[in-house]
Design a protein around this motif. Structure first.
Motif, PDB file in Angstrom:
ATOM      1  N   TRP A 282       4.605  13.635 -15.456  1.00  0.00           N
ATOM      2  CA  TRP A 282       4.294  13.537 -16.878  1.00  0.00           C
ATOM      3  C   TRP A 282       2.920  12.902 -16.986  1.00  0.00           C
ATOM      4  CZ3 TRP A 282       9.000  12.476 -14.735  1.00  0.00           C
ATOM      5  CH2 TRP A 282      10.063  13.313 -15.127  1.00  0.00           C
ATOM      6  N   VAL A 283       1.991  13.645 -17.582  1.00  0.00           N
ATOM      7  CA  VAL A 283       0.603  13.211 -17.670  1.00  0.00           C
ATOM      8  C   VAL A 283       0.322  12.784 -19.110  1.00  0.00           C
ATOM      9  CG1 VAL A 283      -1.796  13.845 -17.237  1.00  0.00           C
ATOM     10  CG2 VAL A 283       0.041  14.922 -15.895  1.00  0.00           C
ATOM     11  N   ARG A 284      -0.165  11.548 -19.272  1.00  0.00           N
ATOM     12  CA  ARG A 284      -0.460  11.060 -20.614  1.00  0.00           C
ATOM     13  C   ARG A 284      -1.957  10.809 -20.757  1.00  0.00           C
ATOM     14  NH1 ARG A 284       1.906   7.358 -17.605  1.00  0.00           N
ATOM     15  NH2 ARG A 284       0.991   5.291 -17.417  1.00  0.00           N
ATOM     16  N   GLY A 285      -2.409  10.874 -21.991  1.00  0.00           N
ATOM     17  CA  GLY A 285      -3.816  10.717 -22.308  1.00  0.00           C
ATOM     18  C   GLY A 285      -4.207  11.795 -23.306  1.00  0.00           C
ATOM     19  N   ARG A 286      -5.469  12.172 -23.297  1.00  0.00           N
ATOM     20  CA  ARG A 286      -5.913  13.279 -24.151  1.00  0.00           C
ATOM     21  C   ARG A 286      -5.862  14.537 -23.296  1.00  0.00           C
ATOM     22  NH1 ARG A 286     -10.396  15.974 -26.207  1.00  0.00           N
ATOM     23  NH2 ARG A 286     -11.851  15.009 -24.761  1.00  0.00           N
TER      24      ARG A 286
ATOM     25  N   GLY B  13     -10.353  16.765 -20.686  1.00  0.00           N
ATOM     26  CA  GLY B  13      -9.756  15.700 -21.492  1.00  0.00           C
ATOM     27  C   GLY B  13      -9.847  14.368 -20.788  1.00  0.00           C
ATOM     28  N   ARG B  14      -8.784  13.579 -20.916  1.00  0.00           N
ATOM     29  CA  ARG B  14      -8.761  12.244 -20.312  1.00  0.00           C
ATOM     30  C   ARG B  14      -7.336  11.921 -19.883  1.00  0.00           C
ATOM     31  NH1 ARG B  14      -8.959   9.542 -24.610  1.00  0.00           N
ATOM     32  NH2 ARG B  14      -6.847   8.766 -24.499  1.00  0.00           N
ATOM     33  N   VAL B  15      -7.153  11.590 -18.627  1.00  0.00           N
ATOM     34  CA  VAL B  15      -5.845  11.193 -18.111  1.00  0.00           C
ATOM     35  C   VAL B  15      -5.778   9.678 -18.106  1.00  0.00           C
ATOM     36  CG1 VAL B  15      -4.313  11.201 -16.108  1.00  0.00           C
ATOM     37  CG2 VAL B  15      -5.574  13.278 -16.725  1.00  0.00           C
ATOM     38  N   ASP B  16      -4.798   9.134 -18.852  1.00  0.00           N
ATOM     39  CA  ASP B  16      -4.595   7.691 -18.878  1.00  0.00           C
ATOM     40  C   ASP B  16      -3.569   7.235 -17.852  1.00  0.00           C
ATOM     41  OD1 ASP B  16      -6.438   7.426 -20.936  1.00  0.00           O
ATOM     42  OD2 ASP B  16      -4.911   7.522 -22.498  1.00  0.00           O
ATOM     43  N   GLY B  17      -2.699   8.149 -17.424  1.00  0.00           N
ATOM     44  CA  GLY B  17      -1.695   7.790 -16.435  1.00  0.00           C
ATOM     45  C   GLY B  17      -0.792   8.956 -16.116  1.00  0.00           C
ATOM     46  N   VAL B  18      -0.160   8.877 -14.955  1.00  0.00           N
ATOM     47  CA  VAL B  18       0.769   9.911 -14.498  1.00  0.00           C
ATOM     48  C   VAL B  18       2.004   9.222 -13.954  1.00  0.00           C
ATOM     49  CG1 VAL B  18       1.121  11.867 -12.937  1.00  0.00           C
ATOM     50  CG2 VAL B  18      -1.166  11.428 -13.865  1.00  0.00           C
ATOM     51  N   THR B  19       3.153   9.676 -14.420  1.00  0.00           N
ATOM     52  CA  THR B  19       4.434   9.207 -13.892  1.00  0.00           C
ATOM     53  C   THR B  19       5.083  10.386 -13.190  1.00  0.00           C
ATOM     54  OG1 THR B  19       4.663   7.688 -15.756  1.00  0.00           O
ATOM     55  CG2 THR B  19       6.664   8.190 -14.489  1.00  0.00           C
ATOM     56  N   GLU B  20       5.622  10.164 -11.998  1.00  0.00           N
ATOM     57  CA  GLU B  20       6.218  11.289 -11.273  1.00  0.00           C
ATOM     58  C   GLU B  20       7.570  10.933 -10.689  1.00  0.00           C
ATOM     59  OE1 GLU B  20       4.797   9.088  -7.749  1.00  0.00           O
ATOM     60  OE2 GLU B  20       3.889   9.416  -9.687  1.00  0.00           O
ATOM     61  N   ILE B  21       8.353  11.969 -10.482  1.00  0.00           N
ATOM     62  CA  ILE B  21       9.579  11.844  -9.707  1.00  0.00           C
ATOM     63  C   ILE B  21       9.599  12.986  -8.701  1.00  0.00           C
ATOM     64  CG2 ILE B  21      10.953  10.626 -11.454  1.00  0.00           C
ATOM     65  CD1 ILE B  21      12.317  13.304 -12.080  1.00  0.00           C
ATOM     66  N   TRP B  22      10.269  12.746  -7.595  1.00  0.00           N
ATOM     67  CA  TRP B  22      10.400  13.740  -6.532  1.00  0.00           C
ATOM     68  C   TRP B  22      11.861  14.143  -6.437  1.00  0.00           C
ATOM     69  CZ3 TRP B  22       6.058  15.548  -4.173  1.00  0.00           C
ATOM     70  CH2 TRP B  22       4.897  14.800  -4.355  1.00  0.00           C
ATOM     71  N   GLY B  23      12.108  15.401  -6.138  1.00  0.00           N
ATOM     72  CA  GLY B  23      13.476  15.880  -5.991  1.00  0.00           C
ATOM     73  C   GLY B  23      13.533  17.087  -5.078  1.00  0.00           C
ATOM     74  N   VAL B  24      14.694  17.700  -5.057  1.00  0.00           N
ATOM     75  CA  VAL B  24      14.902  18.900  -4.246  1.00  0.00           C
ATOM     76  C   VAL B  24      14.517  20.131  -5.068  1.00  0.00           C
ATOM     77  CG1 VAL B  24      16.704  17.843  -2.842  1.00  0.00           C
ATOM     78  CG2 VAL B  24      17.327  19.073  -4.912  1.00  0.00           C
ATOM     79  N   THR B  25      14.097  21.159  -4.385  1.00  0.00           N
ATOM     80  CA  THR B  25      13.705  22.385  -5.074  1.00  0.00           C
ATOM     81  C   THR B  25      14.909  23.014  -5.763  1.00  0.00           C
ATOM     82  OG1 THR B  25      14.035  23.716  -3.101  1.00  0.00           O
ATOM     83  CG2 THR B  25      11.824  22.855  -3.459  1.00  0.00           C
ATOM     84  N   ARG B  26      14.629  23.667  -6.884  1.00  0.00           N
ATOM     85  CA  ARG B  26      15.667  24.370  -7.637  1.00  0.00           C
ATOM     86  C   ARG B  26      15.403  25.867  -7.684  1.00  0.00           C
ATOM     87  NH1 ARG B  26      15.990  20.426 -12.900  1.00  0.00           N
ATOM     88  NH2 ARG B  26      16.345  18.502 -11.760  1.00  0.00           N
ATOM     89  N   GLY B  27      14.157  26.247  -7.436  1.00  0.00           N
ATOM     90  CA  GLY B  27      13.798  27.660  -7.458  1.00  0.00           C
ATOM     91  C   GLY B  27      13.732  28.214  -8.869  1.00  0.00           C
ATOM     92  N   GLY B  28      13.601  29.528  -8.964  1.00  0.00           N
ATOM     93  CA  GLY B  28      13.570  30.190 -10.251  1.00  0.00           C
ATOM     94  C   GLY B  28      12.185  30.379 -10.827  1.00  0.00           C
ATOM     95  N   TYR B  29      11.142  29.980 -10.109  1.00  0.00           N
ATOM     96  CA  TYR B  29       9.780  30.148 -10.601  1.00  0.00           C
ATOM     97  C   TYR B  29       9.097  31.266  -9.827  1.00  0.00           C
ATOM     98  CZ  TYR B  29      10.700  25.485 -12.391  1.00  0.00           C
ATOM     99  OH  TYR B  29      11.258  24.410 -13.034  1.00  0.00           O
ATOM    100  N   GLU B  30       8.325  32.059 -10.549  1.00  0.00           N
ATOM    101  CA  GLU B  30       7.484  33.061  -9.897  1.00  0.00           C
ATOM    102  C   GLU B  30       6.044  32.679 -10.185  1.00  0.00           C
ATOM    103  OE1 GLU B  30       8.357  37.112 -10.221  1.00  0.00           O
ATOM    104  OE2 GLU B  30      10.514  36.809 -10.382  1.00  0.00           O
ATOM    105  N   GLY B  31       5.387  32.128  -9.183  1.00  0.00           N
ATOM    106  CA  GLY B  31       4.024  31.677  -9.386  1.00  0.00           C
ATOM    107  C   GLY B  31       3.966  30.377 -10.163  1.00  0.00           C
ATOM    108  N   PHE B  32       2.805  30.125 -10.738  1.00  0.00           N
ATOM    109  CA  PHE B  32       2.598  28.891 -11.504  1.00  0.00           C
ATOM    110  C   PHE B  32       2.182  29.285 -12.899  1.00  0.00           C
ATOM    111  CE2 PHE B  32       1.190  24.764 -12.745  1.00  0.00           C
ATOM    112  CZ  PHE B  32       1.918  23.896 -11.928  1.00  0.00           C
TER     113      PHE B  32
END
Length: 93
Positions: free
Chosen positions: A10-14, A71-90
């Motif tokens: 989750w990226v916060r800022g402008r 823009g401007r990034v004020d902070g990033v919060t992350e979590i790591w987990g196991v893959t779930r799949g279901g995405y084709e590309g980005f």
């Protein structure tokens, strides 16, 4: 360490209305072998979900935190987990 992982950040800022999601997608494609999306949240943050090997996800996270982002990034919060799949590309959502 080439373990397949899921990064949710989750990226916060402008970060909305400045091309941040497009930049994130382009960066993920440049890193390569990542699937997921970048999407706006109603509170002004951008949520980034990326699945791929740990090293590539870690590179994306480093770019989100310290890259020459739009823009401007004020902070990033992350979590790591196991893959779930279901995405084709980005994608941009």
């Amino acid at each position: 360490m080439n373990e397949e992982v899921r990064l949710t950040a989750w990226v916060r800022g402008r970060v909305q209305g400045v091309g941040f999601r497009w930049w994130t997608r382009a960066t993920a494609l440049e890193i390569g072998a990542l699937a997921g999306y970048a999407g706006n949240l109603s509170d002004g943050r951008v949520q980034v979900v990326a699945e791929g090997d740990f090293e590539r996800c870690e590179r994306l996270l480093a770019w989100l935190r310290h890259g020459d982002t739009p823009g401007r990034v004020d902070g990033v919060t992350e979590i790591w987990g196991v893959t779930r799949g279901g995405y084709e590309g980005f994608e941009i959502r």
